[in-house]
Motif scaffolding. Structure first.
Motif, PDB file in Angstrom:
ATOM      1  N   ILE A 119       9.082   0.786  -1.338  1.00 35.11           N
ATOM      2  CA  ILE A 119       8.478   1.741  -2.253  1.00 35.11           C
ATOM      3  C   ILE A 119       8.843   3.154  -1.835  1.00 35.11           C
ATOM      4  CG2 ILE A 119       6.288   2.645  -3.161  1.00 35.11           C
ATOM      5  CD1 ILE A 119       5.080  -0.104  -2.631  1.00 35.11           C
ATOM      6  N   GLY A 120       9.260   3.954  -2.797  1.00 34.69           N
ATOM      7  CA  GLY A 120       9.466   5.381  -2.574  1.00 34.69           C
ATOM      8  C   GLY A 120       8.368   6.134  -3.291  1.00 34.69           C
ATOM      9  N   THR A 121       7.755   7.110  -2.640  1.00 38.07           N
ATOM     10  CA  THR A 121       6.619   7.803  -3.249  1.00 38.07           C
ATOM     11  C   THR A 121       6.663   9.299  -2.991  1.00 38.07           C
ATOM     12  OG1 THR A 121       4.193   7.948  -3.299  1.00 38.07           O
ATOM     13  CG2 THR A 121       5.194   7.282  -1.220  1.00 38.07           C
ATOM     14  N   VAL A 122       6.136  10.062  -3.934  1.00 41.06           N
ATOM     15  CA  VAL A 122       6.052  11.515  -3.755  1.00 41.06           C
ATOM     16  C   VAL A 122       4.945  11.887  -2.775  1.00 41.06           C
ATOM     17  CG1 VAL A 122       7.031  12.107  -5.997  1.00 41.06           C
ATOM     18  CG2 VAL A 122       4.579  11.664  -5.809  1.00 41.06           C
ATOM     19  N   GLY A 123       4.102  10.939  -2.415  1.00 41.96           N
ATOM     20  CA  GLY A 123       3.056  11.197  -1.433  1.00 41.96           C
ATOM     21  C   GLY A 123       2.245   9.938  -1.194  1.00 41.96           C
ATOM     22  N   PRO A 124       1.748   9.730   0.008  1.00 42.19           N
ATOM     23  CA  PRO A 124       0.995   8.513   0.312  1.00 42.19           C
ATOM     24  C   PRO A 124      -0.283   8.378  -0.499  1.00 42.19           C
ATOM     25  CG  PRO A 124       0.801  10.109   2.096  1.00 42.19           C
ATOM     26  CD  PRO A 124       1.842  10.631   1.172  1.00 42.19           C
ATOM     27  N   PHE A 126      -0.828   8.710  -3.584  1.00 39.23           N
ATOM     28  CA  PHE A 126      -0.653   8.104  -4.899  1.00 39.23           C
ATOM     29  C   PHE A 126      -0.492   6.587  -4.846  1.00 39.23           C
ATOM     30  CE2 PHE A 126       0.959  12.444  -5.236  1.00 39.23           C
ATOM     31  CZ  PHE A 126       0.242  12.905  -6.331  1.00 39.23           C
ATOM     32  N   VAL A 127      -0.252   6.032  -3.673  1.00 38.55           N
ATOM     33  CA  VAL A 127       0.155   4.629  -3.614  1.00 38.55           C
ATOM     34  C   VAL A 127      -0.769   3.746  -2.783  1.00 38.55           C
ATOM     35  CG1 VAL A 127       1.642   4.799  -1.573  1.00 38.55           C
ATOM     36  CG2 VAL A 127       2.267   3.241  -3.429  1.00 38.55           C
ATOM     37  N   MET A 128      -1.690   4.323  -2.033  1.00 42.98           N
ATOM     38  CA  MET A 128      -2.460   3.530  -1.076  1.00 42.98           C
ATOM     39  C   MET A 128      -3.387   2.505  -1.727  1.00 42.98           C
ATOM     40  SD  MET A 128      -1.280   3.997   1.770  1.00 42.98           S
ATOM     41  CE  MET A 128      -0.044   5.086   2.443  1.00 42.98           C
ATOM     42  N   LYS A 129      -4.008   2.854  -2.863  1.00 44.83           N
ATOM     43  CA  LYS A 129      -4.879   1.882  -3.528  1.00 44.83           C
ATOM     44  C   LYS A 129      -4.080   0.670  -3.990  1.00 44.83           C
ATOM     45  CE  LYS A 129      -8.628   4.819  -5.209  1.00 44.83           C
ATOM     46  NZ  LYS A 129      -9.342   5.327  -6.410  1.00 44.83           N
ATOM     47  N   GLN A 130      -2.914   0.928  -4.604  1.00 48.14           N
ATOM     48  CA  GLN A 130      -2.068  -0.184  -5.043  1.00 48.14           C
ATOM     49  C   GLN A 130      -1.628  -1.033  -3.858  1.00 48.14           C
ATOM     50  OE1 GLN A 130      -1.820   3.035  -6.130  1.00 48.14           O
ATOM     51  NE2 GLN A 130      -0.458   3.163  -7.896  1.00 48.14           N
ATOM     52  N   LEU A 131      -1.233  -0.362  -2.765  1.00 45.84           N
ATOM     53  CA  LEU A 131      -0.748  -1.087  -1.594  1.00 45.84           C
ATOM     54  C   LEU A 131      -1.825  -1.982  -0.995  1.00 45.84           C
ATOM     55  CD1 LEU A 131       1.504   1.296   0.524  1.00 45.84           C
ATOM     56  CD2 LEU A 131       2.153  -0.724  -0.755  1.00 45.84           C
TER      57      LEU A 131
END
Length: 323
Positions: A119-124, A126-131
């Protein structure tokens, strides 16, 4: 007889057999080329493939000699693709994407997935709940995350370097499958010692000539603010261009006013945030993947999970508004 020979069939002397020949490329050589083309380094390609660098070099050289083509320009300190190399890389991406699809299929155990998701993300943020939800549901998956600005993640998606991207724009690209995760206000961060620290808003005109610490080029946060500044003919003094985390540290050190999304701002006793009155520049965040790769179960599951979380968030907002 025309076509394929039966096993053990003998061709009479003087008789010509027409074969439906299947052309093929040496797959190991193509794989080595692909790794080198992706990394633009023989050393990194060897690490990626878990083989020795001399083997990678030999395989790429054999591929070039077989077809009498130069695929790379080898400089004293860098490596670039020739036009033929760029064309072959486009085809190789498609080939190895299909191989990945086969690998994912073979590693599917019932409803469980076994494999890797990059996964590439503009910031952690935005993605932690999904992860968290993804790893709980698919414990056999190994997930890696890298952070960069939107433009960099977008290019990595197109180059098959990340499987899913969390980006700040839809780029009006029909090749992408998108889930909008939300809308985020761009705010001004100031040290607690700053004269504006007691305020909740700042007027756009007040930013004229101010020392600003901007995000790096390619950041949607930066782009959103620049559009508002340009529309109002405001010219701040941009003293630094930094990645997201460094913006807050530089702001806390008193080097200037920091620009950041309110969603990314965690409670920091050293800083306060101010909205921009009347304009409130905003960014959006999206979960994105290539449409052609959405059929990969691991990618499809992440995208569906992102949609589920957005729907749950909307339901919660509606419930709160009713109460």
């Amino acid at each position: 007889m025309k076509g394929w020979l039966a096993w053990g069939e003998i061709v009479p002397a003087g008789e010509t057999i027409t074969r439906n020949r299947i052309n093929y490329v040496n797959f190991n050589q193509l794989r080595s080329f692909y790794a080198v083309a992706r990394e633009l380094s023989f050393t990194k390609a060897a690490e990626l493939l878990c083989i020795g660098q001399p083997t990678v070099t030999t395989q790429v050289k054999a591929l070039e000699e077989t077809y009498n083509l130069q695929l790379f320009v080898r400089g004293p300190s860098d490596l670039t693709l020739t036009d033929a190399g760029e064309a072959l890389l486009t085809v190789a991406r498609q080939i190895f994407s299909l191989e990945e699809r086969a690998h994912s299929l073979l590693n599917t155990v019932g409803n469980q997935f076994a494999g890797r998701l990059h996964i590439g993300t503009v910031g952690p943020f935005f993605v932690m709940k999904q992860l968290s939800k993804y790893i709980d549901r698919y414990p056999l998956m190994h997930v890696t995350v890298e952070s960069a600005n939107s433009d960099s993640i977008y290019q990595k998606l197109l180059n098959y370097e990340v499987d899913v991207g969390i980006i700040g724009s839809d780029y009006s690209d029909p090749r992408l499958d998108l889930v909008c995760l939300g809308k985020h206000e761009v705010v001004i961060a100031v040290p607690v010692s700053h004269p504006w620290a007691h305020r909740s808003q700042v007027n756009i005109e007040e930013l004229d000539g101010q020392r600003l610490i901007m995000r790096e080029k390619g950041s949607m946060t930066r782009r959103a603010l620049e559009e508002v500044l340009a529309a109002n003919s405001i010219r701040p003094n941009v003293v630094m261009e930094l990645p997201r985390d460094s913006v807050l540290e530089a702001t806390a050190a008193g080097l200037g006013l920091g620009i950041i999304s309110n969603f990314e701002f965690s409670r920091d006793q050293r800083l306060r945030t101010l909205s921009i009155a009347r304009y409130s520049p905003c960014t959006r965040s999206f979960a994105a993947c290539l449409k052609e790769r959405r059929t990969l179960p691991s990618i499809d599951a992440f995208m569906k999970m992102s949609s589920e979380l957005v729907a749950q968030s909307l339901d919660a907002d509606c419930s709160n508004n009713k109460s």
